[in-house]
Design a protein around this motif. Structure first.
Motif, mmCIF file in Angstrom:
data_model
loop_
_atom_site.group_PDB
_atom_site.id
_atom_site.type_symbol
_atom_site.label_atom_id
_atom_site.label_comp_id
_atom_site.label_asym_id
_atom_site.label_seq_id
_atom_site.Cartn_x
_atom_site.Cartn_y
_atom_site.Cartn_z
ATOM 1 N N THR A 35 0.820 -1.219 0.000
ATOM 2 C CA THR A 35 0.000 0.000 0.000
ATOM 3 C C THR A 35 0.847 1.258 0.000
ATOM 4 O OG1 THR A 35 -0.169 0.244 2.415
ATOM 5 C CG2 THR A 35 -1.797 -1.177 1.360
ATOM 6 N N ILE A 36 2.100 1.134 0.378
ATOM 7 C CA ILE A 36 2.941 2.329 0.431
ATOM 8 C C ILE A 36 3.757 2.485 -0.838
ATOM 9 C CG2 ILE A 36 4.936 1.265 1.590
ATOM 10 C CD1 ILE A 36 5.123 3.739 3.284
ATOM 11 N N GLU A 37 3.896 1.388 -1.567
ATOM 12 C CA GLU A 37 4.809 1.422 -2.710
ATOM 13 C C GLU A 37 4.124 1.619 -4.045
ATOM 14 O OE1 GLU A 37 6.912 -2.118 -1.784
ATOM 15 O OE2 GLU A 37 8.207 -1.090 -0.367
ATOM 16 N N PHE A 38 2.835 1.375 -4.105
ATOM 17 C CA PHE A 38 2.157 1.421 -5.398
ATOM 18 C C PHE A 38 0.839 2.182 -5.323
ATOM 19 C CE2 PHE A 38 4.528 -2.582 -5.180
ATOM 20 C CZ PHE A 38 5.418 -2.368 -6.210
ATOM 21 N N GLY A 39 0.435 2.685 -6.498
ATOM 22 C CA GLY A 39 -0.941 3.123 -6.694
ATOM 23 C C GLY A 39 -1.359 4.356 -5.944
ATOM 24 N N GLY A 40 -0.478 5.341 -5.821
ATOM 25 C CA GLY A 40 -0.822 6.542 -5.079
ATOM 26 C C GLY A 40 -2.001 7.290 -5.665
ATOM 27 N N THR A 41 -2.653 8.062 -4.819
ATOM 28 C CA THR A 41 -3.723 8.956 -5.246
ATOM 29 C C THR A 41 -3.318 10.348 -4.800
ATOM 30 O OG1 THR A 41 -4.955 8.947 -3.192
ATOM 31 C CG2 THR A 41 -5.374 7.120 -4.720
ATOM 32 N N ILE A 42 -4.178 11.319 -5.006
ATOM 33 C CA ILE A 42 -3.857 12.671 -4.558
ATOM 34 C C ILE A 42 -3.737 12.728 -3.041
ATOM 35 C CG2 ILE A 42 -6.285 13.427 -4.486
ATOM 36 C CD1 ILE A 42 -3.133 15.517 -5.321
ATOM 37 N N GLU A 43 -4.363 11.761 -2.342
ATOM 38 C CA GLU A 43 -4.280 11.767 -0.886
ATOM 39 C C GLU A 43 -2.863 11.489 -0.410
ATOM 40 O OE1 GLU A 43 -6.850 12.679 1.015
ATOM 41 O OE2 GLU A 43 -8.030 12.920 -0.800
ATOM 42 N N SER A 44 -2.057 10.803 -1.239
ATOM 43 C CA SER A 44 -0.725 10.432 -0.782
ATOM 44 C C SER A 44 0.023 9.732 -1.888
ATOM 45 C CB SER A 44 -0.841 9.487 0.415
ATOM 46 O OG SER A 44 0.419 8.984 0.768
ATOM 47 N N ALA A 45 1.292 9.431 -1.621
ATOM 48 C CA ALA A 45 2.033 8.580 -2.534
ATOM 49 C C ALA A 45 1.522 7.151 -2.472
ATOM 50 C CB ALA A 45 3.519 8.614 -2.182
ATOM 51 N N GLY A 46 0.867 6.773 -1.371
ATOM 52 C CA GLY A 46 0.407 5.387 -1.208
ATOM 53 C C GLY A 46 -1.097 5.275 -1.298
ATOM 54 N N MET A 47 -1.585 4.071 -1.010
ATOM 55 C CA MET A 47 -3.019 3.800 -1.060
ATOM 56 C C MET A 47 -3.502 3.329 0.300
ATOM 57 S SD MET A 47 -3.538 1.707 -4.602
ATOM 58 C CE MET A 47 -5.308 1.492 -4.530
ATOM 59 N N ARG A 48 -4.822 3.351 0.473
ATOM 60 C CA ARG A 48 -5.398 2.793 1.689
ATOM 61 C C ARG A 48 -5.470 1.261 1.573
ATOM 62 N NH1 ARG A 48 -8.927 4.450 5.920
ATOM 63 N NH2 ARG A 48 -10.176 2.707 6.617
ATOM 64 N N VAL A 49 -5.815 0.784 0.372
ATOM 65 C CA VAL A 49 -5.964 -0.659 0.177
ATOM 66 C C VAL A 49 -4.736 -1.234 -0.509
ATOM 67 C CG1 VAL A 49 -8.473 -0.526 0.056
ATOM 68 C CG2 VAL A 49 -7.127 -0.365 -2.061
ATOM 69 N N ASN A 50 -4.616 -2.544 -0.429
ATOM 70 C CA ASN A 50 -3.516 -3.245 -1.078
ATOM 71 C C ASN A 50 -3.845 -3.370 -2.570
ATOM 72 O OD1 ASN A 50 -1.650 -5.110 -2.016
ATOM 73 N ND2 ASN A 50 -1.787 -6.396 -0.195
#
Ligand SMILES: [Zn+2]
Length: 372
Positions: free
Chosen positions: A92-107
């Motif tokens: 979740t921290i390494e892929f698929g960022g959104t405007i909310e962050s470099a990471g994602m909430r989900v895997n």
């Protein structure tokens, strides 16, 4: 003298610290999924405390808080054991960022939220469930206490705030949530253990921990336990959980320093290290806490003077969402309560539902304490 502690392939002797990785599995292309951990074993007996962060990759700042806090823990004088999981859901921290962050909430591998699948599954299980299973069996279940760290996401900064989850004392009403989507906990075997006495004792311990954390604001949330969440699964298994948020915006700033002191406060409170708790002049516990999110998208232009910790009055304008082309004000954001600003948006643009602010409702204070 405590015994050596073994987690996966790492054995740590009393008075030492060790680092390792839990091997979870391998992705289609051969990428190994592994989760980093740190173990610090003291030279005297004491509780086992788990410091865990980043179940949600868009909230990674707890990892930095844990790194800094653990650098200040001397294994030679520590009483008990500290088990650290700073990056609980690495994908979740390494892929698929959104405007909310470099990471994602989900895997991104299976689109599951690690904080909705506890205690995980080993077989017939999605990757995120396997992550939960290994974290639970090999680390978390060995703890007496856990601090579960979240932050304001990459979009917002945030003062330290404790979010202790309380619950009804009536066993029939204490557990909610469910397994409707096929993930998460089966609680059919815990009903006989979850008595009113058990619930009241656990609730009192959670409350104590939330005060010792030492944030200015504590949000006391009384609702049924969701055992698919890490804090809920811990609460029904005798592990005292404290959910906290601190930092955000992907920034290393003063909130991180405050989070480090708060984390060390827990060790001091539990008698694991020496020292006075570092507390703010006043702490309040509120029942109502507003997580303010936008209705519309645009750019969020904050009003002057809206700093973390400021006092707000009900109806006060805190900012506006404007059309980035025409300057038209699409939404005027006003505080719905008299309160204290705990978190605010610092990153643009904003989309509908984006986080704008956290405001602790100071008309809903149920406990307060002046610290000398
Ligand atoms: Zn989170």
């Amino acid at each position: 003298m405590p015994s050596p502690v073994t987690i996966a392939s790492t054995t740590v002797n009393p008075g030492e610290r060790g680092f390792g990785y839990l091997h979870i599995g391998t992705l289609a292309g051969g990428t190994e999924v592994r989760i980093p951990y740190q173990v610090i074993v003291g030279t005297e007996d004491g509780p086992t405390l788990c410091l865990e962060s980043t179940m949600h990759g868009w909230e990674p700042m707890g990892a930095e808080i844990i790194r800094r806090a653990t650098q200040r823990i001397d294994p030679k004088t520590l009483k008990g054991t500290v088990l650290c999981i700073p990056l609980a859901s690495p994908m979740t921290i390494e892929f698929g960022g959104t405007i909310e962050s470099a990471g994602m909430r989900v895997n991104p591998v299976d689109v599951l939220d690690l904080n909705r699948v506890w205690p995980g599954k080993q077989v017939n299980a999605w990757l995120t469930e396997q992550i939960a299973y290994h974290l639970w069996t090999e680390i978390v279940s060995k703890a007496d206490f856990i601090v579960d760290m979240h932050d304001g996401t990459g979009a917002c900064d945030e003062l330290p705030v404790a979010f202790p989850q309380a619950f009804p004392s009536d066993p029939a009403k204490a557990i909610g949530g469910g397994v409707a989507d096929g993930t998460g906990a089966d609680v059919s075997d815990v009903a006989d253990r979850i008595t009113t006495e058990y619930l009241d004792t656990m609730k009192a311990k959670i409350r104590e921990l939330s005060i010792a954390w030492g944030s200015q604001v504590i949000w006391w949330r009384e609702k049924p336990i969701n055992p698919a969440m890490l804090s809920g699964q811990c609460a029904i298994n005798g592990i005292v959980p404290l959910v906290v948020e601190c930092g955000g915006g992907g920034m290393i700033d003063f909130t991180i320093d405050q989070g480090v002191e708060c984390t060390l406060n827990i060790l001091k409170h539990l008698g694991m290290m020496e020292g006075e708790l570092v507390l703010p002049a006043k702490q309040i516990m509120v029942e109502n806490y507003v997580v303010y999110r936008s209705l519309t998208g645009g750019f969020y232009i904050q009003e002057e003077g809206i700093e973390l910790g400021v006092t707000l009055t009900k109806g006060q304008v805190i900012g506006r969402v404007v059309d980035p082309l025409t300057s038209e004000v699409r939404e005027t954001c006003t505080s719905p309560v008299n309160g204290m600003l705990i978190s605010r948006r610092v990153r643009m643009p904003i989309n509908p539902g984006g986080y704008i602010a956290h405001i602790a409702d100071t008309d809903s204070v149920i406990w307060s304490q002046e610290n000398g």
